[in-house]
Design an enzyme around this catalytic site. Structure first.
Site, PDB file in Angstrom:
ATOM      1  N   ASP A 289     -11.187   2.224   4.174  1.00  0.00           N
ATOM      2  CA  ASP A 289     -11.547   0.832   3.898  1.00  0.00           C
ATOM      3  C   ASP A 289     -13.033   0.656   3.588  1.00  0.00           C
ATOM      4  O   ASP A 289     -13.434  -0.357   3.030  1.00  0.00           O
ATOM      5  CB  ASP A 289     -11.182  -0.055   5.094  1.00  0.00           C
ATOM      6  CG  ASP A 289      -9.842  -0.753   4.909  1.00  0.00           C
ATOM      7  OD1 ASP A 289      -9.450  -0.996   3.747  1.00  0.00           O
ATOM      8  OD2 ASP A 289      -9.194  -1.061   5.916  1.00  0.00           O
TER       9      ASP A 289
ATOM     10  N   GLN B 118      -4.571  -1.833   9.796  1.00  0.00           N
ATOM     11  CA  GLN B 118      -4.337  -3.143   9.209  1.00  0.00           C
ATOM     12  C   GLN B 118      -4.824  -4.238  10.169  1.00  0.00           C
ATOM     13  O   GLN B 118      -4.478  -4.257  11.340  1.00  0.00           O
ATOM     14  CB  GLN B 118      -2.849  -3.330   8.904  1.00  0.00           C
ATOM     15  CG  GLN B 118      -2.527  -4.601   8.161  1.00  0.00           C
ATOM     16  CD  GLN B 118      -3.133  -4.643   6.772  1.00  0.00           C
ATOM     17  OE1 GLN B 118      -3.059  -3.684   6.023  1.00  0.00           O
ATOM     18  NE2 GLN B 118      -3.745  -5.766   6.423  1.00  0.00           N
TER      19      GLN B 118
ATOM     20  N   LYS C 138       0.827  -1.207   0.000  1.00  0.00           N
ATOM     21  CA  LYS C 138       0.000   0.000   0.000  1.00  0.00           C
ATOM     22  C   LYS C 138       0.863   1.259   0.000  1.00  0.00           C
ATOM     23  O   LYS C 138       0.529   2.253  -0.659  1.00  0.00           O
ATOM     24  CB  LYS C 138      -0.944  -0.031   1.202  1.00  0.00           C
ATOM     25  CG  LYS C 138      -2.010  -1.120   1.089  1.00  0.00           C
ATOM     26  CD  LYS C 138      -2.714  -1.404   2.404  1.00  0.00           C
ATOM     27  CE  LYS C 138      -3.658  -2.597   2.268  1.00  0.00           C
ATOM     28  NZ  LYS C 138      -4.270  -3.001   3.550  1.00  0.00           N
TER      29      LYS C 138
END
Length: 285
Positions: free
Chosen positions: A121, A98, A54
């Site tokens: 997200d 994460q 990412k």
């Protein structure tokens, strides 16, 4: 019939390039680059790889990555305090925590503490609810990426029969909402589904997101169907494979995603897309 491969790497790279063009437009107008704050707690090897991928994608797109690496011993209260600071930071457009988190931290409480308008997200209940009523803001990244891949095929989705195998909040449920939004007829299958092979055999589109290596057999696929394989697993030989028996399925499907190189790159690109959209909502270019 031999399937056409949906090249997720290429589609993702094209999307990242378009985001880069958008970032450059912002900078040319004197606006700031979008900022994505990423939080990694602990030393999970897979999580480290995902976060690094990412970070690299941010570099290619021009999005500013703000990395917060925290020790395994970080308390839930400390993590929530960091997220609270990031929620109030005007330079931050997206926040990503994460997963998985250490066992002593309540992942649901942490994810729900992210401001809905910085939820890169797309997992916050507010954003899931908006998707459910057809007024999306930030869409869960994997389903959003899959919709981009489906656009790439040129297939008409209105009226098709779609089967989703898996009902997780990350993929299955929001994927169903995405497809309903474009007027597909959607069946969500799971461990209690009766006659799964029969349901898949009637589907024009199959999205496999069950997390079991080659669980969906190739001869279940309807000739001419589109197959989207979300899974990434290691088989007994240690080879990376998806949830679909690729070899046999590729002899029947019209389009199919490979593993790796299919859905995975699109999940990362869609994360950047959400972050860019968040920045644009604050100060449009």
């Amino acid at each position: 019939m031999k399937s056409q491969i949906i090249d997720g790497k290429k589609v993702a790279e094209d999307l990242i390039n378009r985001i880069k063009e958008g970032v450059d437009r912002r900078l040319a107008k004197g606006l700031r680059a979008p900022g994505l704050a990423m939080i990694l707690v602990g030393d999970n090897p897979a999580s480290k790889v995902y976060v690094r991928n990412k970070e690299k994608a941010c570099e290619r797109s021009g999005i500013l990555s703000m990395m917060h690496r925290l020790p395994e011993s970080t308390s839930e209260q400390e993590l929530l305090a960091l997220i609270d600071r990031l929620n109030g930071d005007a330079a931050v457009d997206g926040i990503l925590v994460q997963i998985p988190l250490p066992q002593h931290i309540d992942a649901e409480a942490v994810l729900n503490s992210i401001s809905p308008d910085k939820d890169a997200d797309g997992f916050h209940p507010d954003n899931m609810g908006r998707l459910a009523i057809g007024a999306p803001r930030f869409r869960p990244c994997t389903p959003r990426g899959i919709m981009t891949l489906l656009e790439h095929t040129g297939a008409e989705l209105a009226g098709i029969d779609a089967v989703i195998v898996g009902r997780s909040n990350i993929v299955g449920r929001p994927m169903a909402l995405e497809l309903i939004q474009v007027s597909a007829t959607v069946t969500v299958c799971h461990s209690k589904t009766r006659d799964l092979p029969g349901k898949i055999a009637a589907a024009d589109l199959v999205v496999a997101a069950v997390g079991r290596a080659e669980f969906v057999k190739g001869d279940w696929i309807k000739p001419g169907a589109i197959v989207i394989d979300v899974g990434i697993n290691r088989n007994e030989e240690g080879k990376l494979v998806g949830d679909v028996e690729f070899g046999a399925a590729s002899e029947r499907a019209s389009w199919i995603t490979p593993v790796p190189g299919g859905v995975g790159p699109m999940t990362v690109a869609s994360l950047l897309e959400n972050t860019f959209d968040s920045a644009e909502s604050r100060d449009p270019s």
